[in-house]
Write a protein that holds these residues in place. Structure first.
Motif, PDB file in Angstrom:
ATOM      1  N   ARG A  34      33.304  23.324 -48.433  1.00  0.00           N
ATOM      2  CA  ARG A  34      34.179  24.730 -48.506  1.00  0.00           C
ATOM      3  C   ARG A  34      35.265  24.814 -48.130  1.00  0.00           C
ATOM      4  O   ARG A  34      35.445  25.166 -48.745  1.00  0.00           O
ATOM      5  N   ALA A  35      35.893  24.249 -47.353  1.00  0.00           N
ATOM      6  CA  ALA A  35      37.742  24.608 -46.561  1.00  0.00           C
ATOM      7  C   ALA A  35      38.412  23.321 -47.859  1.00  0.00           C
ATOM      8  O   ALA A  35      39.741  23.163 -47.359  1.00  0.00           O
ATOM      9  N   GLY A  36      37.925  23.072 -49.161  1.00  0.00           N
ATOM     10  CA  GLY A  36      38.946  21.974 -49.719  1.00  0.00           C
ATOM     11  C   GLY A  36      38.678  20.195 -49.517  1.00  0.00           C
ATOM     12  O   GLY A  36      37.604  20.085 -49.476  1.00  0.00           O
ATOM     13  N   LYS A  37      39.122  19.977 -50.046  1.00  0.00           N
ATOM     14  CA  LYS A  37      38.733  18.176 -50.271  1.00  0.00           C
ATOM     15  C   LYS A  37      39.613  17.984 -48.479  1.00  0.00           C
ATOM     16  O   LYS A  37      40.474  18.011 -47.740  1.00  0.00           O
ATOM     17  N   ARG A  38      38.442  16.642 -48.030  1.00  0.00           N
ATOM     18  CA  ARG A  38      38.565  16.174 -46.760  1.00  0.00           C
ATOM     19  C   ARG A  38      39.288  14.819 -47.392  1.00  0.00           C
ATOM     20  O   ARG A  38      38.129  13.680 -48.596  1.00  0.00           O
ATOM     21  N   VAL A  39      40.317  13.733 -46.620  1.00  0.00           N
ATOM     22  CA  VAL A  39      40.424  12.538 -47.028  1.00  0.00           C
ATOM     23  C   VAL A  39      39.986  11.773 -45.554  1.00  0.00           C
ATOM     24  O   VAL A  39      40.395  12.345 -44.432  1.00  0.00           O
ATOM     25  N   LEU A  40      39.709  10.212 -46.443  1.00  0.00           N
ATOM     26  CA  LEU A  40      39.191   9.311 -45.110  1.00  0.00           C
ATOM     27  C   LEU A  40      40.099   8.681 -44.841  1.00  0.00           C
ATOM     28  O   LEU A  40      40.660   7.799 -45.726  1.00  0.00           O
ATOM     29  N   LEU A  41      40.427   8.214 -43.373  1.00  0.00           N
ATOM     30  CA  LEU A  41      41.797   7.606 -43.169  1.00  0.00           C
ATOM     31  C   LEU A  41      40.719   6.525 -41.878  1.00  0.00           C
ATOM     32  O   LEU A  41      40.049   7.115 -41.242  1.00  0.00           O
ATOM     33  N   ILE A  42      41.465   4.969 -41.856  1.00  0.00           N
ATOM     34  CA  ILE A  42      40.562   4.792 -41.286  1.00  0.00           C
ATOM     35  C   ILE A  42      41.688   4.097 -39.707  1.00  0.00           C
ATOM     36  O   ILE A  42      42.961   4.199 -40.697  1.00  0.00           O
ATOM     37  N   THR A  43      41.832   3.401 -39.107  1.00  0.00           N
ATOM     38  CA  THR A  43      43.409   2.937 -37.951  1.00  0.00           C
ATOM     39  C   THR A  43      42.967   1.696 -38.849  1.00  0.00           C
ATOM     40  O   THR A  43      41.895   0.268 -38.685  1.00  0.00           O
ATOM     41  N   SER A  44      44.388   1.011 -38.475  1.00  0.00           N
ATOM     42  CA  SER A  44      45.020  -0.376 -38.670  1.00  0.00           C
ATOM     43  C   SER A  44      44.236  -1.436 -37.881  1.00  0.00           C
ATOM     44  O   SER A  44      43.937  -0.912 -36.569  1.00  0.00           O
ATOM     45  N   ARG A  45      43.540  -3.044 -37.974  1.00  0.00           N
ATOM     46  CA  ARG A  45      43.121  -3.035 -36.668  1.00  0.00           C
ATOM     47  C   ARG A  45      44.746  -3.985 -35.562  1.00  0.00           C
ATOM     48  O   ARG A  45      44.000  -3.721 -34.464  1.00  0.00           O
ATOM     49  N   GLY A  46      45.707  -4.191 -35.934  1.00  0.00           N
ATOM     50  CA  GLY A  46      46.422  -4.112 -35.405  1.00  0.00           C
ATOM     51  C   GLY A  46      47.549  -3.135 -34.503  1.00  0.00           C
ATOM     52  O   GLY A  46      47.103  -3.599 -33.305  1.00  0.00           O
ATOM     53  N   THR A  47      47.719  -2.238 -35.244  1.00  0.00           N
ATOM     54  CA  THR A  47      48.223  -1.228 -33.918  1.00  0.00           C
ATOM     55  C   THR A  47      47.598   0.274 -33.568  1.00  0.00           C
ATOM     56  O   THR A  47      48.504   0.575 -33.591  1.00  0.00           O
TER      57      THR A  47
END
Length: 152
Positions: A34-47
């Motif tokens: 309802r608030a608009g698009k949401r994007v899924l981010l992940i963390t990198s394994r190394g940093t």
């Protein structure tokens, strides 16, 4: 064995032709709220920095399908509709644990997420979180990926 030979061939090729870039595929995973698009981010394994799921093209799969496979392995995207054409490209340098770097050009495919799994192959190695596209653009480092996210 094939991967070993391929990586050494690609390394030698880049020594001869230093402007050559390796190719990766990425999934820009999103959902509509309802608030608009949401994007899924992940963390990198190394940093532990914020990224989109990405990896190498896979034999027998279209690049969009390979991006979706990476989204499953790295972010637990169990079901999604992926666009067949990339929404953009970005460049970055992939740094290796043993030193050196590989210049990479990444094709980004939009994937509307229908379901996430609680357990997935790299779930114990990464965090995942939903952001607005503007927030996601502030979290990632790569300027071209920031632009893709802002325009999304």
């Amino acid at each position: 064995m094939i991967g070993y030979v391929k990586s050494h061939f690609e390394g030698a090729f880049r020594l001869i032709f230093p402007q050559a870039r390796a190719r990766q595929v990425a999934a820009l995973c999103y959902r509509k709220t309802r608030a608009g698009k949401r994007v899924l981010l992940i963390t990198s394994r190394g940093t532990g920095r914020w990224i989109v799921p990405k990896g190498w093209p896979m034999d027998g799969l279209e690049n969009s399908e390979a991006a979706l496979q990476e989204a499953w392995e790295e972010a637990g995207v169990k079901s999604a509709e992926v666009e067949p054409q990339p929404v953009g490209h970005y460049r970055y340098n992939k740094y290796h644990a043993r030193g050196g770097k590989t210049p990479v050009e990444t094709e980004v495919y939009a994937a509307e997420v229908e379901a996430l799994a609680n357990s997935y192959p790299e779930g114990h190695q990464r965090r995942r979180e939903w952001f607005s596209p503007a927030e996601a653009a502030e979290k990632v480092r790569e300027p071209e990926l920031k632009a893709i996210l802002r325009d999304f």
